[in-house]
Scaffold this motif. Structure first.
Motif, PDB file in Angstrom:
ATOM      1  N   GLN A 131      45.548  52.558  40.961  1.00 47.58           N
ATOM      2  CA  GLN A 131      44.162  52.673  41.417  1.00 47.58           C
ATOM      3  C   GLN A 131      43.313  51.516  40.897  1.00 47.58           C
ATOM      4  O   GLN A 131      42.478  50.970  41.613  1.00 47.58           O
ATOM      5  CB  GLN A 131      43.588  54.018  40.973  1.00 47.58           C
ATOM      6  N   GLU A 132      43.540  51.116  39.646  1.00 45.55           N
ATOM      7  CA  GLU A 132      42.793  50.000  39.072  1.00 45.55           C
ATOM      8  C   GLU A 132      43.123  48.699  39.796  1.00 45.55           C
ATOM      9  O   GLU A 132      42.232  47.891  40.100  1.00 45.55           O
ATOM     10  CB  GLU A 132      43.115  49.874  37.577  1.00 45.55           C
ATOM     11  N   ASP A 133      44.414  48.487  40.065  1.00 45.15           N
ATOM     12  CA  ASP A 133      44.831  47.254  40.738  1.00 45.15           C
ATOM     13  C   ASP A 133      44.308  47.198  42.170  1.00 45.15           C
ATOM     14  O   ASP A 133      43.865  46.149  42.644  1.00 45.15           O
ATOM     15  CB  ASP A 133      46.357  47.143  40.729  1.00 45.15           C
ATOM     16  N   GLU A 134      44.363  48.329  42.874  1.00 50.51           N
ATOM     17  CA  GLU A 134      43.848  48.364  44.243  1.00 50.51           C
ATOM     18  C   GLU A 134      42.334  48.130  44.249  1.00 50.51           C
ATOM     19  O   GLU A 134      41.803  47.487  45.157  1.00 50.51           O
ATOM     20  CB  GLU A 134      44.193  49.693  44.912  1.00 50.51           C
ATOM     21  N   ALA A 135      41.648  48.638  43.236  1.00 46.83           N
ATOM     22  CA  ALA A 135      40.202  48.429  43.144  1.00 46.83           C
ATOM     23  C   ALA A 135      39.882  46.954  42.928  1.00 46.83           C
ATOM     24  O   ALA A 135      38.920  46.422  43.501  1.00 46.83           O
ATOM     25  CB  ALA A 135      39.625  49.270  41.999  1.00 46.83           C
ATOM     26  N   GLN A 136      40.704  46.278  42.116  1.00 51.51           N
ATOM     27  CA  GLN A 136      40.506  44.848  41.903  1.00 51.51           C
ATOM     28  C   GLN A 136      40.734  44.074  43.193  1.00 51.51           C
ATOM     29  O   GLN A 136      39.981  43.149  43.524  1.00 51.51           O
ATOM     30  CB  GLN A 136      41.464  44.326  40.833  1.00 51.51           C
ATOM     31  N   ARG A 137      41.775  44.445  43.931  1.00 50.12           N
ATOM     32  CA  ARG A 137      42.060  43.752  45.191  1.00 50.12           C
ATOM     33  C   ARG A 137      40.907  43.945  46.180  1.00 50.12           C
ATOM     34  O   ARG A 137      40.483  42.988  46.834  1.00 50.12           O
ATOM     35  CB  ARG A 137      43.373  44.257  45.807  1.00 50.12           C
ATOM     36  N   LEU A 138      40.420  45.171  46.286  1.00 49.47           N
ATOM     37  CA  LEU A 138      39.327  45.458  47.213  1.00 49.47           C
ATOM     38  C   LEU A 138      38.072  44.683  46.824  1.00 49.47           C
ATOM     39  O   LEU A 138      37.377  44.127  47.682  1.00 49.47           O
ATOM     40  CB  LEU A 138      39.044  46.959  47.229  1.00 49.47           C
ATOM     41  N   ALA A 139      37.775  44.627  45.525  1.00 52.74           N
ATOM     42  CA  ALA A 139      36.573  43.944  45.065  1.00 52.74           C
ATOM     43  C   ALA A 139      36.641  42.439  45.316  1.00 52.74           C
ATOM     44  O   ALA A 139      35.638  41.813  45.655  1.00 52.74           O
ATOM     45  CB  ALA A 139      36.362  44.212  43.572  1.00 52.74           C
ATOM     46  N   ARG A 140      37.832  41.860  45.172  1.00 55.85           N
ATOM     47  CA  ARG A 140      37.969  40.415  45.296  1.00 55.85           C
ATOM     48  C   ARG A 140      38.194  39.949  46.728  1.00 55.85           C
ATOM     49  O   ARG A 140      37.787  38.845  47.099  1.00 55.85           O
ATOM     50  CB  ARG A 140      39.125  39.923  44.417  1.00 55.85           C
ATOM     51  N   SER A 141      38.875  40.760  47.533  1.00 48.68           N
ATOM     52  CA  SER A 141      39.244  40.311  48.871  1.00 48.68           C
ATOM     53  C   SER A 141      38.634  41.133  50.002  1.00 48.68           C
ATOM     54  O   SER A 141      38.667  40.724  51.160  1.00 48.68           O
ATOM     55  CB  SER A 141      40.769  40.338  49.030  1.00 48.68           C
ATOM     56  N   GLY A 142      38.102  42.314  49.645  1.00 44.44           N
ATOM     57  CA  GLY A 142      37.595  43.203  50.675  1.00 44.44           C
ATOM     58  C   GLY A 142      38.702  43.907  51.436  1.00 44.44           C
ATOM     59  O   GLY A 142      38.455  44.509  52.484  1.00 44.44           O
ATOM     60  N   ARG A 143      39.926  43.839  50.902  1.00 46.24           N
ATOM     61  CA  ARG A 143      41.071  44.435  51.590  1.00 46.24           C
ATOM     62  C   ARG A 143      41.850  45.381  50.682  1.00 46.24           C
ATOM     63  O   ARG A 143      41.938  45.167  49.478  1.00 46.24           O
ATOM     64  CB  ARG A 143      42.028  43.357  52.095  1.00 46.24           C
ATOM     65  N   ARG A 144      42.378  46.420  51.307  1.00 49.10           N
ATOM     66  CA  ARG A 144      43.311  47.315  50.643  1.00 49.10           C
ATOM     67  C   ARG A 144      44.706  46.991  51.173  1.00 49.10           C
ATOM     68  O   ARG A 144      44.875  46.091  52.006  1.00 49.10           O
ATOM     69  CB  ARG A 144      42.978  48.774  50.967  1.00 49.10           C
ATOM     70  N   THR A 150      43.031  33.664  36.419  1.00 48.02           N
ATOM     71  CA  THR A 150      42.878  33.934  34.990  1.00 48.02           C
ATOM     72  C   THR A 150      41.992  35.144  34.718  1.00 48.02           C
ATOM     73  O   THR A 150      42.035  35.719  33.634  1.00 48.02           O
ATOM     74  CB  THR A 150      42.285  32.713  34.261  1.00 48.02           C
ATOM     75  N   GLY A 151      41.187  35.533  35.714  1.00 52.96           N
ATOM     76  CA  GLY A 151      40.301  36.677  35.534  1.00 52.96           C
ATOM     77  C   GLY A 151      40.889  37.995  35.978  1.00 52.96           C
ATOM     78  O   GLY A 151      40.259  39.047  35.810  1.00 52.96           O
ATOM     79  N   VAL A 152      42.100  37.960  36.530  1.00 47.97           N
ATOM     80  CA  VAL A 152      42.735  39.188  37.007  1.00 47.97           C
ATOM     81  C   VAL A 152      43.589  39.776  35.899  1.00 47.97           C
ATOM     82  O   VAL A 152      44.412  39.081  35.294  1.00 47.97           O
ATOM     83  CB  VAL A 152      43.604  38.908  38.257  1.00 47.97           C
ATOM     84  N   ARG A 153      43.423  41.053  35.654  1.00 48.19           N
ATOM     85  CA  ARG A 153      44.223  41.751  34.646  1.00 48.19           C
ATOM     86  C   ARG A 153      44.896  42.945  35.316  1.00 48.19           C
ATOM     87  O   ARG A 153      44.397  44.052  35.292  1.00 48.19           O
ATOM     88  CB  ARG A 153      43.347  42.208  33.471  1.00 48.19           C
ATOM     89  N   ALA A 154      46.023  42.682  35.951  1.00 46.45           N
ATOM     90  CA  ALA A 154      46.704  43.723  36.707  1.00 46.45           C
ATOM     91  C   ALA A 154      47.788  44.395  35.878  1.00 46.45           C
ATOM     92  O   ALA A 154      48.493  43.747  35.113  1.00 46.45           O
ATOM     93  CB  ALA A 154      47.318  43.127  37.970  1.00 46.45           C
ATOM     94  N   LYS A 155      47.894  45.686  36.033  1.00 43.76           N
ATOM     95  CA  LYS A 155      48.919  46.543  35.421  1.00 43.76           C
ATOM     96  C   LYS A 155      48.810  46.659  33.915  1.00 43.76           C
ATOM     97  O   LYS A 155      49.319  47.580  33.320  1.00 43.76           O
ATOM     98  CB  LYS A 155      50.334  46.049  35.801  1.00 43.76           C
TER      99      LYS A 155
END
Length: 244
Positions: A47-60, A197-202
């Motif tokens: 859920q956190e990773d998908e939220a980051q993707r949505l915030a940065r790209s507007g896509r799920r 560098t600003g992405v912290r996934a998983k």
């Protein structure tokens, strides 16, 4: 895994190489027809990773499920596509499987890339992933020597019949410079990678104190095992066959 018609590339997602962070950044290049697979892992992390993707790209995650035309009439009548849709494309999809689903022209023309990691360092990181996710209770030595398939899992993602299918392999240890090279191949602004560098996934599942050197200290049979199992990786990508 990402298959982008927008930018004509295929990103094969290997394990324990910051692949989710890379996909989050790459999603910013993608259009509505592109295939973005679901992230895997524990529910809260996904859920956190998908939220980051949505915030940065507007896509799920998108276009990864089997289209309605792929189901039989009986399956459609029983409501299967709605209740339990089939994932046609998935996160760590092997190249061989993806090739079978991809039009020949797309497979041959699109730029394919992935990420490789030093086999010794990968062995330690991969082990901690299995430990923290509850998939093994073995110690490092037992896990490494008893699960040779785990050490070659990424080769099965990026190779077909023992031969790599990628046009470019990024090195985990040199991502900064290799991402710039990748931007040249994809004809995109190299400044995009400053987002990486600003992405912290998983999050990190490997203790900071668990070094590769310590894991293989006084473990010559483990060193020999990795050298033998990953001989092709050492030769092909220039890694020194030594955990030091």
């Amino acid at each position: 895994m990402i298959l982008s018609h927008e930018k004509k590339f295929i990103c094969l997602k290997t394990r324990k190489v910051a692949g989710t962070s890379l996909e989050i950044v790459l999603s910013q290049l993608c259009g509505p027809r592109d295939i973005l697979t679901l992230f895997g892992g524990r529910l809260n992390i996904v859920q956190e990773d998908e939220a980051q993707r949505l915030a940065r790209s507007g896509r799920r995650a998108q276009n990864y499920e089997m289209p309605l035309s792929g189901y039989s009439l009986w399956q459609r009548l029983t409501g299967l596509p709605r209740r339990n849709p089939i994932r046609l494309y998935y996160e760590h999809m092997p190249a061989e499987r993806l090739k079978d689903l991809t039009p020949p022209a797309v497979w041959s023309e699109y730029f394919k890339f992935s990420v490789i990691r030093n086999p010794f360092d990968f062995a330690v990181s991969n082990y901690h992933w299995y430990r923290k996710t509850g998939r093994t209770e073995q110690d490092f030595r037992s896990f490494l020597l008893g699960n040779d398939w785990a050490q070659t899992v990424n080769s099965r993602i990026t190779e077909i019949d023992g031969e790599p299918v990628v046009d470019f392999m990024l090195r985990y240890e040199h991502l900064a410079e290799d991402l710039v090279t990748l931007s040249e191949h994809l004809n995109i602004d190299p400044a995009l990678w400053s987002d990486f560098t600003g992405v912290r996934a998983k999050g990190s599942l490997r203790p900071k104190s668990s070094t590769t050197r310590d894991a293989f200290k006084d473990f010559p049979e483990g060193v020999a095992f990795v050298r033998d199992t990953c001989r092709t990786t050492f030769e092909r990508y220039g890694y020194a066959p030594d955990p030091e």
